[in-house]
Structure formats: C-alpha cells, structure tokens
Design an enzyme around this catalytic site. Sequence first.
Site: not given
Length: 240
Positions: A66, A134, A136, A141
């Site tokens: 990314d 979370d 990811h 996400e």
Amino acid sequence: MKVVVGNNDYISELIANEFIKVINVKPNCVLGLATGTSPLKVYANLIKANKEGRVSFKDVSTFNLDEYIGLEGTHVQSYRYFMNDNLFNHIDIDKERTHVLKGTGDYLAYAKEYDNLIAQAGGIDIQILGIGSDGHIAFNEPGASFDSLTHVETLAESTIKDNSRLFNDISEVPTKAVTMGLKSIMNARKIVLIATGKNKAQAIYNLLKGPKTEQVPCSILQDHKDCTIYCDEEAYSLVK
C-alpha cells in the site's frame, strides 16, 4: 492456519528465515512486503543475512501492499521512503525490481495495473502482513470486499489514530490510501502475519476464533492454504 507464539525477536527471526528459505530455493522469487513497525526486526534480520552472505536479493522482485495518497515517494512518511530506508538501501537488490504503489500523479492508473504487474512477475511467493487493531490487513478496512483487487480505500478513524504516532500531529495523517485488495493478498502462495502488542489482541482473537466476515478483513486468511500467524504473548493473550 498455523500459529507461532514468542517474543518479537524470536518471531521476527523465524519470519526472516522463511523469506531466506524461499529466496535461496528460488533466487528470482517475488516477495510481498509490508510497512509499519511490525516488520522492522524482520527486515533487520534480512539485512544482516545479506551482509553475511546467507542470502542475495539481486534477482528478487518485490511488491508492497500500500501507499498513502498525497505523499510523494521522497516524503519521510511515504512507504517508498520507508522501504528504501529500512530495507532496500541496505541489501543487494535492484530497485527497478521493487514496486511500491504511487500516492501521487496518476496513482489510479498504476493501481489498476498493479495486479497485472504482480501476475506478470509470476505471482507473490511469500507475503508478509501486519494487522490493524480493527483487523484490517494492508489498508483493507472493515467492510472491504473479499473479492477486492488493488483499489483506493478511505481510512477508518481508528487506523488514522493508530498511525498518527508516526506523524507530528494526527491532522497530518492522510485520510486515503491505495492498497492491494483482499483477493490480491490471498493470491500469494505463502502468507506470514506478524502481530505484537496488547492492542492487537482483539484482532488476533477475531482472526483465530471468530467467524469469517468482511467486517473483520483479516478473517479471510482462514481460507488460505499456507498461512502462519506469528504473535507475541500480548497479541495472543485473548486466545488462551
């Protein structure tokens, strides 16, 4: 999935050895790389092995997961800068063979071609992942499609908060990124994920014990045929 638990030094060395094994068997292999604090000791071990002559990267190709939108590759918080500073500048790799998504210019066109570039290189032989609090992976996400390829993602508030420790102020953290998708990641032949710290405990529990759901992006790894999760004791603490 396999799970290995140990301190950060131990699991980082094991992961580095997995990479070294792949490279030595297939010198022109394709590596999938990640940024952030989690893989830093892995990269330090790879640099050491290269300097000691235990592995060479001269024929290796790499693809990163990314990049932040809005940051030039020369920006100190860009992922191109991170990779150069923490790995590429210290090993015998041809930087023309290293691929990091673009955060400026025609980043959409490059993102659209990224999966094709990976396929043309022969596909990723081993992919390293970190994990967000979370759940990811890369910048996929909660709610990201399990069928997603490389795309633009709006970052969750929790991700921006987690990553703000690397910036002078939370207002400096980009709100969007371009990321390999979950399907892109699952195409890798082998996956290793590293998780350290108490703030990763819930994500690791959901990965190992929870249902497979797009609300927990990492849960897609339950379906991968060769995936090993490396955790320290704190990250593994809720699973016991």
